[in-house]
Scaffold this motif. Structure first.
Motif, short mmCIF file in Angstrom:
data_model
loop_
_atom_site.label_atom_id
_atom_site.label_comp_id
_atom_site.label_asym_id
_atom_site.label_seq_id
_atom_site.Cartn_x
_atom_site.Cartn_y
_atom_site.Cartn_z
N VAL A 154 -66.39 141.42 35.55
CA VAL A 154 -67.91 140.80 36.03
C VAL A 154 -68.98 142.01 35.99
N GLU A 155 -68.61 143.23 36.30
CA GLU A 155 -69.60 144.24 36.25
C GLU A 155 -69.88 144.66 35.03
N ARG A 156 -68.95 144.34 33.94
CA ARG A 156 -69.38 144.98 32.39
C ARG A 156 -69.95 143.74 31.61
N ARG A 157 -70.11 142.74 32.34
CA ARG A 157 -70.82 141.64 31.65
C ARG A 157 -72.26 141.98 31.67
N PRO A 158 -73.03 141.81 30.30
CA PRO A 158 -74.38 141.90 30.45
C PRO A 158 -75.17 141.19 31.33
N PRO A 159 -76.40 141.44 32.15
CA PRO A 159 -76.93 140.63 33.15
C PRO A 159 -77.71 139.80 32.63
N ARG A 160 -77.27 138.66 31.97
CA ARG A 160 -78.20 137.69 31.45
C ARG A 160 -78.35 136.61 32.64
N ILE A 161 -76.87 136.00 33.13
CA ILE A 161 -76.92 135.25 34.40
C ILE A 161 -76.21 135.61 35.40
N PRO A 162 -76.94 135.47 36.60
CA PRO A 162 -76.44 136.00 37.68
C PRO A 162 -75.12 135.57 38.06
N ILE A 163 -74.09 136.57 38.42
CA ILE A 163 -72.61 136.22 38.70
C ILE A 163 -72.54 136.46 40.17
N THR A 164 -72.02 135.54 40.84
CA THR A 164 -71.41 135.67 42.48
C THR A 164 -70.01 135.54 42.47
N THR A 165 -69.59 136.36 43.32
CA THR A 165 -67.98 136.41 43.45
C THR A 165 -67.56 136.22 44.93
N ALA A 166 -66.32 135.54 45.03
CA ALA A 166 -65.62 135.74 46.12
C ALA A 166 -64.19 135.94 45.78
N LEU A 167 -63.91 137.13 46.08
CA LEU A 167 -62.45 137.71 45.69
C LEU A 167 -61.88 138.06 47.05
N GLU A 168 -60.54 137.36 47.08
CA GLU A 168 -59.65 137.74 48.13
C GLU A 168 -58.61 138.97 47.68
N PRO A 169 -58.86 140.13 48.30
CA PRO A 169 -57.98 141.13 47.97
C PRO A 169 -56.38 140.89 48.07
N GLY A 170 -55.67 141.60 47.32
CA GLY A 170 -54.15 141.74 47.41
C GLY A 170 -53.64 140.54 46.79
N VAL A 171 -54.22 139.83 45.98
CA VAL A 171 -53.66 138.79 45.17
C VAL A 171 -53.34 139.22 43.75
N ILE A 172 -51.78 139.20 44.04
CA ILE A 172 -51.16 140.16 42.71
C ILE A 172 -50.43 139.19 41.89
N VAL A 173 -50.52 139.26 40.47
CA VAL A 173 -49.75 138.65 39.31
C VAL A 173 -49.13 139.56 38.67
N ARG A 174 -48.23 139.05 37.89
CA ARG A 174 -47.46 139.91 36.55
C ARG A 174 -47.87 139.51 35.36
N ALA A 175 -48.70 140.13 34.66
CA ALA A 175 -49.28 139.93 33.36
C ALA A 175 -49.75 141.26 32.61
N ASN A 176 -49.92 141.05 31.42
CA ASN A 176 -50.55 141.84 30.52
C ASN A 176 -52.05 142.03 30.87
N PRO A 177 -52.43 143.36 31.15
CA PRO A 177 -53.88 143.36 31.77
C PRO A 177 -54.93 142.99 30.61
N VAL A 178 -54.52 143.46 29.24
CA VAL A 178 -55.59 143.02 28.38
C VAL A 178 -55.55 141.68 28.15
N ARG A 179 -54.50 140.82 28.22
CA ARG A 179 -54.48 139.54 27.84
C ARG A 179 -55.23 138.77 29.19
N LEU A 180 -54.91 139.18 30.35
CA LEU A 180 -55.39 138.66 31.58
C LEU A 180 -56.95 138.64 31.33
N ALA A 181 -57.34 139.82 31.01
CA ALA A 181 -58.87 140.32 30.98
C ALA A 181 -59.68 139.44 29.90
#
Length: 468
Positions: free
Chosen positions: A315-342
């Motif tokens: 979200v932080e690396r997106r250009p500020p064209r449309i406002p983005i709000t977040t509700a992020l619960e910490p500690g939610v862990i998954v197993r994946a490739n970070p590049v693909r999940l991004a």
């Protein structure tokens, strides 16, 4: 024929059955022999007991004459082993147990094969204190031992019965295996017709036999998946050809027009337009390569990823064209490739920015044993009947084509493919307004660490394009 599965199974079954029947035959013959010897011994013993009982009761007349169920061979031996009385069957015969009598044995219970008899006999004898023939005599009864000659009907009958059983087992095995292979032959013959009938043909499903029925159903399911994959590949090639042809034709036309212009013509605007078509071609090629790697399901390194942290960075690396709000619960862990999940999150955010009016919301939470990531925009939303269509390759709704004519139509299909590679799902859920994309991924079990996992190898990190 005998080298087939049917023949080998029949031969093996008959051989094992024959071995078992031979063992049964041997055991039966041993039991018959023991039973016959016991009968002979009991007959000799009963005869001697009857004679002794008669003598004790004072009945001496015709005491050695056998009764109907007794042995006809009897001798009474004196203290020195000489024959003092005998039955008709041993008239004039020498003593059967002279040595035993002279050794002062009180009881005789054994077999003997005297030369003056044609067969061996079982002797049972006992001494008497007093008798009509004097004191100390030995009364002996001899019963012929059974031989194969006089019991030949029993082994012959058993052998015939066992031979009949072996023949019945061989026939039944051959017949049963043949019937079991009928559905297999039908499946084989139907599969041989695929070259003529095409992948739409299906093999018959037998109603009997759970495993054969499961085999036929599995074959049909595999054929159905193969047909779907073939149809999807055909549509994919058609759509890819169409999407590649348009920018190629535009690029060719622009280059040809540029060559027709005079030498002093300013080519800048035309080159910029050609560069735009070139970039679109590059995006399509990159997405096609990505889909090819995803379809290959090659192993790819995975690691434990904090889904909230990854979402925050994207979200932080997106250009500020449309406002983005977040509700992020910490500690939610998954197993994946970070590049693909991004890339999944990037494609979802690009799609939301394309259709949002004023706001986008990103949510990360834990739901049971799953991690949930939602991207919600306040646009016009996706009609319910088109929610699955947007995940088809090169499928683009009219609004999407209007808002982003340069899109490839591959962003959302790639995002769903990546989600499914890691055992998750991506779908469009109901929402009061706008489109609500829901990504679900399984939470790792305790002690589960990163490592290779089914999926494609990482593509170029700098050339990944988000959006559909």
């Amino acid at each position: 024929m005998f080298f087939s599965v049917r023949g080998r199974a029949t031969v093996t079954t008959v051989a094992v059955s024959a071995l078992i029947l031979v063992l049964v035959f041997v055991l039966l013959m041993l039991l018959v022999r023991d039973w016959a010897e016991n009968e002979v011994w009991r007959k000799s013993e009963r005869t001697v007991e009857r004679v002794v009982t008669d003598i004790v009761r004072g009945r001496y007349e015709d005491v050695l004459d056998p009764e109907p169920d007794e042995t006809p061979l009897m001798q009474v031996l004196g203290p020195e082993g000489e024959v003092v009385a005998e039955s008709v069957g041993l008239s004039g015969a020498p003593s059967l147990a002279a040595e035993d009598v002279r050794k002062d044995k009180m009881l005789i219970d054994r077999t003997t094969c005297p030369g003056h008899l044609d067969e061996c006999v079982w002797m049972f004898g006992t001494r008497l204190r007093t008798s009509p023939w004097g004191p100390g005599v030995m009364v002996i009864a001899a019963t012929p031992m059974p031989t194969l000659l006089n019991v030949w009907l029993l082994p012959l009958g058993l052998a015939l019965i066992m031979a009949a059983l072996l023949a019945l087992i061989a026939w039944w095995t051959w017949h049963t295996i043949g019937r079991a292979f009928v559905p297999v032959d039908e499946i084989r013959s139907e599969m041989a017709e695929f070259s003529a009938r095409g992948l739409g043909h299906r093999v018959p499903v037998p109603q009997a036999g759970v495993r054969l029925q499961a085999l036929a159903e599995t074959v049909n399911a595999t054929l159905e998946r193969l047909e779907e994959a073939t149809d999807r590949e055909r549509r994919f090639i058609s759509d890819a050809s169409h999407d590649l042809r348009n920018p190629l034709a535009a690029l060719q036309m622009q280059l040809e027009s540029a060559l027709d212009e005079p030498d002093g013509y300013d080519w800048r605007m035309m080159v910029q337009s050609a560069l735009g078509n070139t970039r679109r071609l590059n995006d399509i090629v990159i997405d096609l390569l990505e889909l090819s790697r995803l379809d290959a399901r090659a192993p790819v390194p995975v690691e434990r990823i904090d889904l909230a942290g990854l979402a925050r960075r994207e979200v932080e690396r997106r250009p500020p064209r449309i406002p983005i709000t977040t509700a992020l619960e910490p500690g939610v862990i998954v197993r994946a490739n970070p590049v693909r999940l991004a890339r999944v999150l990037g494609n979802l955010l690009s799609n939301a920015e394309r259709h949002a009016t004023d706001a986008i919301q990103v949510t990360v939470a834990r739901d049971g044993d799953e991690a949930v990531l939602e991207v919600l925009d306040d646009g016009s939303g996706v009609p319910e009947e088109a929610r699955e269509r947007v995940f088809e390759r090169f499928a683009r709704l009219r609004e999407s084509r209007t808002r982003d004519p340069q899109g490839t139509g591959l962003g959302l299909p790639i995002a769903r493919e990546i989600a499914e590679v890691y055992g998750g799902t991506l779908r469009i859920a109901d929402s009061p307004s706008g489109a609500r994309f829901v990504l679900r991924l399984p939470l790792p079990k305790n002690g589960q660490k990163g490592g290779p996992m089914g999926g494609p190898n990482d593509g170029p990190k700098g050339g990944l394009k988000g959006g559909g």
